[in-house]
Design an enzyme around this catalytic site. Structure first.
Site, PDB file in Angstrom:
ATOM      1  CG  ASP A  97      -0.123  -0.240   2.516  1.00  0.00           C
ATOM      2  OD1 ASP A  97       1.088   0.044   2.522  1.00  0.00           O
ATOM      3  OD2 ASP A  97      -0.723  -0.699   3.507  1.00  0.00           O
ATOM      4  CD  GLU A 119       0.709  -6.686   3.322  1.00  0.00           C
ATOM      5  OE1 GLU A 119       0.632  -5.447   3.273  1.00  0.00           O
ATOM      6  OE2 GLU A 119       1.546  -7.283   4.015  1.00  0.00           O
ATOM      7  CD  GLU A 133       0.303   4.429   4.484  1.00  0.00           C
ATOM      8  OE1 GLU A 133      -0.655   5.093   4.966  1.00  0.00           O
ATOM      9  OE2 GLU A 133       1.495   4.771   4.644  1.00  0.00           O
ATOM     10  CG  HIS A 215       6.330   4.419   9.777  1.00  0.00           C
ATOM     11  ND1 HIS A 215       5.450   4.571   8.742  1.00  0.00           N
ATOM     12  CD2 HIS A 215       6.328   3.106  10.071  1.00  0.00           C
ATOM     13  CE1 HIS A 215       4.955   3.382   8.412  1.00  0.00           C
ATOM     14  NE2 HIS A 215       5.473   2.478   9.212  1.00  0.00           N
ATOM     15  NE  ARG A 217       3.469  11.141   3.752  1.00  0.00           N
ATOM     16  CZ  ARG A 217       4.637  10.594   3.427  1.00  0.00           C
ATOM     17  NH1 ARG A 217       4.946   9.402   3.849  1.00  0.00           N
ATOM     18  NH2 ARG A 217       5.504  11.261   2.687  1.00  0.00           N
ATOM     19  CG  HIS A 248      10.606   5.626   9.784  1.00  0.00           C
ATOM     20  ND1 HIS A 248      10.852   6.549   8.804  1.00  0.00           N
ATOM     21  CD2 HIS A 248       9.979   4.591   9.180  1.00  0.00           C
ATOM     22  CE1 HIS A 248      10.390   6.087   7.644  1.00  0.00           C
ATOM     23  NE2 HIS A 248       9.852   4.903   7.849  1.00  0.00           N
TER      24      HIS A 248
HETATM   25  C1  UD1 Z   1       6.687   5.020   3.699  1.00  0.00           C
HETATM   26  C2  UD1 Z   1       5.305   4.629   3.162  1.00  0.00           C
HETATM   27  C3  UD1 Z   1       4.493   3.898   4.223  1.00  0.00           C
HETATM   28  C4  UD1 Z   1       5.287   2.735   4.786  1.00  0.00           C
HETATM   29  C5  UD1 Z   1       6.626   3.244   5.301  1.00  0.00           C
HETATM   30  C6  UD1 Z   1       7.467   2.099   5.799  1.00  0.00           C
HETATM   31  C7  UD1 Z   1       4.142   6.060   1.562  1.00  0.00           C
HETATM   32  C8  UD1 Z   1       3.391   7.293   1.343  1.00  0.00           C
HETATM   33  N1  UD1 Z   1       4.577   5.847   2.804  1.00  0.00           N
HETATM   34  O1  UD1 Z   1       6.506   6.011   4.706  1.00  0.00           O
HETATM   35  O2  UD1 Z   1       3.296   3.405   3.645  1.00  0.00           O
HETATM   36  O3  UD1 Z   1       4.548   2.157   5.842  1.00  0.00           O
HETATM   37  O4  UD1 Z   1       7.325   3.880   4.228  1.00  0.00           O
HETATM   38  O5  UD1 Z   1       8.554   2.565   6.550  1.00  0.00           O
HETATM   39  O6  UD1 Z   1       4.366   5.297   0.638  1.00  0.00           O
HETATM   40  N2  UD1 Z   1      14.032   8.540   4.743  1.00  0.00           N
HETATM   41  C9  UD1 Z   1      15.405   8.433   4.718  1.00  0.00           C
HETATM   42  N3  UD1 Z   1      15.973   7.222   4.433  1.00  0.00           N
HETATM   43  C10 UD1 Z   1      15.251   6.100   4.205  1.00  0.00           C
HETATM   44  C11 UD1 Z   1      13.848   6.191   4.264  1.00  0.00           C
HETATM   45  C12 UD1 Z   1      13.252   7.420   4.521  1.00  0.00           C
HETATM   46  O7  UD1 Z   1      16.110   9.403   4.947  1.00  0.00           O
HETATM   47  O8  UD1 Z   1      15.816   5.028   3.945  1.00  0.00           O
HETATM   48  C13 UD1 Z   1      13.400   9.863   4.990  1.00  0.00           C
HETATM   49  C14 UD1 Z   1      13.552  10.785   3.776  1.00  0.00           C
HETATM   50  O9  UD1 Z   1      13.720  12.094   4.239  1.00  0.00           O
HETATM   51  C15 UD1 Z   1      12.200  10.616   3.079  1.00  0.00           C
HETATM   52  C16 UD1 Z   1      11.283  10.508   4.275  1.00  0.00           C
HETATM   53  O10 UD1 Z   1      11.997   9.697   5.199  1.00  0.00           O
HETATM   54  O11 UD1 Z   1      11.883  11.702   2.223  1.00  0.00           O
HETATM   55  C17 UD1 Z   1       9.917   9.969   3.993  1.00  0.00           C
HETATM   56  O12 UD1 Z   1       9.951   8.748   3.265  1.00  0.00           O
HETATM   57  P1  UD1 Z   1       8.570   8.221   2.600  1.00  0.00           P
HETATM   58  O13 UD1 Z   1       8.835   6.918   1.936  1.00  0.00           O
HETATM   59  O14 UD1 Z   1       7.946   9.278   1.782  1.00  0.00           O
HETATM   60  O15 UD1 Z   1       7.617   8.053   3.852  1.00  0.00           O
HETATM   61  P2  UD1 Z   1       7.684   7.037   5.050  1.00  0.00           P
HETATM   62  O16 UD1 Z   1       7.227   7.760   6.255  1.00  0.00           O
HETATM   63  O17 UD1 Z   1       8.991   6.370   5.074  1.00  0.00           O
HETATM   64  N1  UDP Z   2      11.990  -3.387  10.785  1.00  0.00           N
HETATM   65  C1  UDP Z   2      13.370  -3.454  10.572  1.00  0.00           C
HETATM   66  N2  UDP Z   2      14.170  -2.601  11.287  1.00  0.00           N
HETATM   67  C2  UDP Z   2      13.673  -1.707  12.181  1.00  0.00           C
HETATM   68  C3  UDP Z   2      12.263  -1.635  12.354  1.00  0.00           C
HETATM   69  C4  UDP Z   2      11.456  -2.485  11.629  1.00  0.00           C
HETATM   70  O1  UDP Z   2      13.856  -4.263   9.788  1.00  0.00           O
HETATM   71  O2  UDP Z   2      14.452  -0.978  12.808  1.00  0.00           O
HETATM   72  C5  UDP Z   2      11.129  -4.285   9.972  1.00  0.00           C
HETATM   73  C6  UDP Z   2      10.051  -5.039  10.730  1.00  0.00           C
HETATM   74  O3  UDP Z   2      10.522  -6.300  11.179  1.00  0.00           O
HETATM   75  C7  UDP Z   2       8.938  -5.168   9.702  1.00  0.00           C
HETATM   76  C8  UDP Z   2       9.120  -3.942   8.812  1.00  0.00           C
HETATM   77  O4  UDP Z   2      10.424  -3.449   9.073  1.00  0.00           O
HETATM   78  O5  UDP Z   2       9.123  -6.313   8.876  1.00  0.00           O
HETATM   79  C9  UDP Z   2       8.086  -2.895   9.115  1.00  0.00           C
HETATM   80  O6  UDP Z   2       8.425  -1.720   8.468  1.00  0.00           O
HETATM   81  P1  UDP Z   2       7.709  -0.335   8.776  1.00  0.00           P
HETATM   82  O7  UDP Z   2       7.214  -0.327  10.175  1.00  0.00           O
HETATM   83  O8  UDP Z   2       8.655   0.730   8.370  1.00  0.00           O
HETATM   84  O9  UDP Z   2       6.524  -0.308   7.727  1.00  0.00           O
HETATM   85  P2  UDP Z   2       5.018  -0.867   7.743  1.00  0.00           P
HETATM   86  O10 UDP Z   2       5.073  -2.319   7.998  1.00  0.00           O
HETATM   87  O11 UDP Z   2       4.286  -0.096   8.798  1.00  0.00           O
HETATM   88  O12 UDP Z   2       4.514  -0.528   6.393  1.00  0.00           O
END
Ligand code: UD1
Ligand code: UDP
Length: 374
Positions: A97, A119, A133, A215, A217, A248
């Site tokens: 999602d 999924e 999502e 994390h 939004r 995160h």
């Molecule tokens: C995203 C997904 C969310 C998912 C989550 C898992 C969307 C809109 N959101 O949210 O569904 O549950 O990932 O974690 O698709 N960043 C880094 N390094 C990284 C990852 C993120 O620096 O490796 C920072 C960056 O500044 C980036 C920001 O996080 O711009 C947001 O990343 P984004 O993927 O847009 O949103 P998440 O909150 O990570």
């Molecule tokens: N996870 C990880 N390292 C961390 C925190 C979570 O590998 O420090 C793994 C966790 O086991 C799970 C996945 O990341 O499989 C969940 O990711 P996240 O919470 O970012 O996204 P969501 O599942 O909410 O989309």
């Protein structure tokens, strides 16, 4: 040869798609399988690729600091165009999602490929929670030709949306395949992990370990302020508790968490962990407090109680099984429920029974079998 393109972009998609990549690669006589990452995440995605030893064929390298949904969506669609037009996959696989899921499914549909949604069918029926999502997965559902649902209830959601029954397969969740792969790799004789070694020095075995992640939004802003305030109260009121929180990398999470929780002696703020290190830490935990989707699926099979900092969940199975309890982002509710589980042994044992409503580790085999017969 059928041509597969597996597309993902974030940490959880990578964890849940990695076993599918591996399963398709075992069938390289019948499938030409390529992996494309949007790199919506960067460091957190690379950690997963490295553990599962996956080298992507295409890397769009899209992540920007504090990126927004508008440009991310547009960039994914635009940058996938040449790859889809050049490789011409028969099947494109998207997961879950995220914005990558939604945008990649649109691009794949434009290209004429059959879209396979892994999924599929999770719903809260509230389009603003989780945001964005719920809408992302609904769009992927409308577009997809084949739907791989983790549970019967997610299949039922799709049937209720008039998706044809013969296009839906209940497979279990591929996260259980990933967990089993990880457990096997970590326990093998040759495996060594400096991150787990470092964690062993941090974990205080005389204390109850509370593991935290967050994390979402819709929790940015006031939600995270409430969460941090609750964690501070839990830490201050319970000397026998150690909180470990891999934070995160989203700046909307990093800023409030470090500002509000740094310097409290029994709270450890650390960087996101690699998948095996995180699974190891879940195993050591007494209680998990999270808003994560994936963690809600993993924890029941480890017998760990989870307080979910959300008002809705698309994963009702673990709530029904009693391992997961929704507490929202209300500070008092989080503190009350955590305190109850920390101090009331009966309440704790009721929530810490092993459950595995999400699969048997053979989900990816079922997906490959289904596609092979088409
Ligand atoms: C995203 C997904 C969310 C998912 C989550 C898992 C969307 C809109 N959101 O949210 O569904 O549950 O990932 O974690 O698709 N960043 C880094 N390094 C990284 C990852 C993120 O620096 O490796 C920072 C960056 O500044 C980036 C920001 O996080 O711009 C947001 O990343 P984004 O993927 O847009 O949103 P998440 O909150 O990570
Ligand atoms: N996870 C990880 N390292 C961390 C925190 C979570 O590998 O420090 C793994 C966790 O086991 C799970 C996945 O990341 O499989 C969940 O990711 P996240 O919470 O970012 O996204 P969501 O599942 O909410 O989309």
């Amino acid at each position: 040869m059928k041509k597969n393109l597996i597309i993902f972009g974030t940490r959880p998609e990578a964890i849940k798609m990695a076993p599918l990549v591996k399963e398709f690669l075992k069938h390289s006589d019948t499938f030409d399988t390529k992996v494309c990452i949007t790199a919506q995440h960067r460091e957190m995605l690379d950690q997963v690729l490295s553990f599962f030893e996956i080298i992507p064929d295409f890397d769009l390298d899209l992540m920007k600091p504090n990126q927004n949904l508008y440009t991310l969506t547009a960039d994914i669609i635009t940058n996938l165009k040449p790859i889809l037009e050049d490789f011409k996959p028969d099947f494109v696989y998207v997961h879950g999602d995220t914005t990558t899921t939604m945008a990649a499914s649109i691009a794949a549909f434009y290209s004429g490929a059959k879209v396979c949604h892994i999924e599929a069918g999770l719903r809260t029926f509230n389009k603003r929670s989780p945001f964005p999502e719920e809408v992302n997965r609904s769009i992927a559902g409308v577009i997809s030709d084949y739907h791989f649902s983790p549970t019967p209830s997610s299949q039922q959601n799709l049937l209720n949306e008039n998706i044809k029954k013969d296009t839906i397969v209940v497979t279990g969740n591929t996260v259980i395949d990933a967990l089993q792969f990880s457990a096997a790799k970590v326990t093998s004789k040759t495996y060594s992990d400096t991150e787990i070694d470092r964690l062993k020095e941090v974990v205080d075995s005389s204390k109850k370990l509370v593991l935290v992640t967050g994390h979402r939004r819709e929790n940015h802003g006031q939600g995270f302020i409430n969460i941090c305030s609750a964690l501070k109260d839990i830490a201050v009121q319970n000397n026998d508790v150690q909180i470990i929180y891999p934070v995160h990398l989203n700046p909307n999470v990093q800023k409030p968490v470090y500002e509000l929780l740094e310097g409290i002696s029994n709270i450890h703020l650390i960087n996101p962990l690699s998948y095996p290190a995180f699974v190891w830490l879940m195993g050591k935990s007494y209680l998990i407090i999270t808003d994560s989707g994936g963690v809600q699926e993993e924890a029941p099979s480890l017998g760990k109680p989870v307080l979910v900092m959300r008002n809705t969940t698309e994963r009702p199975e673990a709530v029904e099984a009693g391992t997961v309890c929704l507490v929202g982002t209300n500070k008092d509710k989080i503190v009350t429920e955590a305190t109850r589980l920390l101090n009331n042994t009966e309440a704790y044992s009721a929530m810490s029974t092993l459950h595995n409503p999400y699969g048997d580790g053979a989900s990816c085999k079922r997906i490959v079998e289904f596609i092979s017969k088409l």
